[in-house]
Design an enzyme around this catalytic site. Structure first.
Site, PDB file in Angstrom:
ATOM      1  CG  ASP A  68      -1.768   1.247   1.324  1.00 57.27           C
ATOM      2  OD1 ASP A  68      -2.940   1.163   0.922  1.00 57.27           O
ATOM      3  OD2 ASP A  68      -1.271   2.304   1.782  1.00 57.27           O
ATOM      4  CE1 TYR A  98       0.836   7.958   2.483  1.00 54.88           C
ATOM      5  CE2 TYR A  98       1.296   5.698   1.840  1.00 54.88           C
ATOM      6  CZ  TYR A  98       0.511   6.606   2.505  1.00 54.88           C
ATOM      7  OH  TYR A  98      -0.599   6.172   3.178  1.00 54.88           O
ATOM      8  CE  LYS A 111      -3.706   4.777   0.839  1.00 52.88           C
ATOM      9  NZ  LYS A 111      -2.257   4.578   0.920  1.00 52.88           N
ATOM     10  CG  HIS A 164      -4.618   9.817   0.575  1.00 54.73           C
ATOM     11  ND1 HIS A 164      -3.293   9.756   0.242  1.00 54.73           N
ATOM     12  CD2 HIS A 164      -4.690   9.340   1.848  1.00 54.73           C
ATOM     13  CE1 HIS A 164      -2.590   9.279   1.252  1.00 54.73           C
ATOM     14  NE2 HIS A 164      -3.421   9.014   2.243  1.00 54.73           N
TER      15      HIS A 164
END
Length: 271
Positions: A44, A49, A74, A107
């Site tokens: 994931d 990120y 996401k 998200h």
């Protein structure tokens, strides 16, 4: 326990995977490679990120069949909207070096935008470039608002969930709607690993508090994605299929809930 959870569209999703929040590209590559070599299939990540490239490299270095993996990413808040969601998805695929993802999530519920984002995601799903679509950090009312315009119901809602934030009411709603529940920060960002109750339960089974928490999620029908950048911990987090918590243990862990959020409330976030 069956290691797979069947989503509403029939797709099988692993119940236990690796999260890579706050992990840099190099560490993401190593973590993903170690995880896959130790039996993980679910990885994931997310655009925000900034490690999709590292995750993609870890997948390539692991050298396993793409069909044996379940990759989630996401759509970030700044990219929400119909056109921008399509572009953001293409950018994520390019960074990952993949032709498709198994699950694409919105998200956060950005007001005034998530319905348009969802329309793009439905098209991405219909053309097969995401095998499933869902949301993250959506309260019940966000999902109800989404469904006023959606053709396809979200298949997953990934939410903050751990023994001190059990979200029972939301979980009941999601279960009734056949929306799979997935937990982020399942170990409470490490803050509950010294909890006396969890440590004592672990001692009964010769398991760590972290393993007890992961097992509690699994037995509660929650998909769980603990994060680690250490190979021994990644391995340990997956070693949870050889014991079963008793009903008494499960109830004890349930009772640790104090509705404590470590992340933002989806009704009040500013990013």
């Amino acid at each position: 326990m069956d290691k797979m959870k069947k989503l509403a569209n029939g797709l099988e999703m692993p119940r236990l995977g690796l999260g890579v929040w706050r992990v840099n590209d190099d560490d993401a590559t190593n973590s993903v490679k170690w995880a896959i070599s130790n039996g993980y299939q679910l990885i994931d990540t997310a655009a925000v990120y900034k490690n999709e490239e590292g995750v993609g490299e870890g997948i390539r270095q692991a050298g396993v069949n793409r069909g044996d993996l379940f990759i989630t990413t996401k759509l970030w808040n700044a990219d929400q909207g119909y056109e921008s969601a399509h572009q953001a998805f293409n950018d994520s695929l390019e960074r990952l070096g993949l032709d498709y993802v198994d699950l694409y999530l919105i998200h956060w519920p950005v007001e005034g935008k998530f319905n348009d984002s969802w329309r793009a995601m439905e098209e991405i799903y219909e053309n097969g470039r995401a095998k499933a679509i869902g949301v993250s950090n959506f309260h019940q009312h966000h999902i109800e608002e989404l469904m006023t315009t959606a053709k396809i119901k979200p298949m997953v809602n990934q939410i903050e969930l751990h023994p001190t934030l059990t979200q029972v009411q939301l979980r009941d709603f999601l279960s009734k709607e056949d929306i799979a529940i997935e937990a982020w920060s399942p170990l409470g960002q490490g803050k509950i690993l010294q909890n006396e109750t969890l440590v004592e339960i672990g001692q009964k089974y010769d398991k760590t508090a972290a393993q007890v928490i992961i097992r509690w999620h699994l037995q509660s029908d929650i998909i769980v994605i603990p994060k680690s950048v250490h190979e021994n911990r990644i391995k340990e987090n997956f070693d949870v299929f050889d014991f079963e918590l008793s009903e008494e243990d499960m109830n004890q862990i349930d009772s640790l809930n104090i509705n404590e959020r470590l992340g933002a409330d989806p009704d009040n976030f500013d990013f």
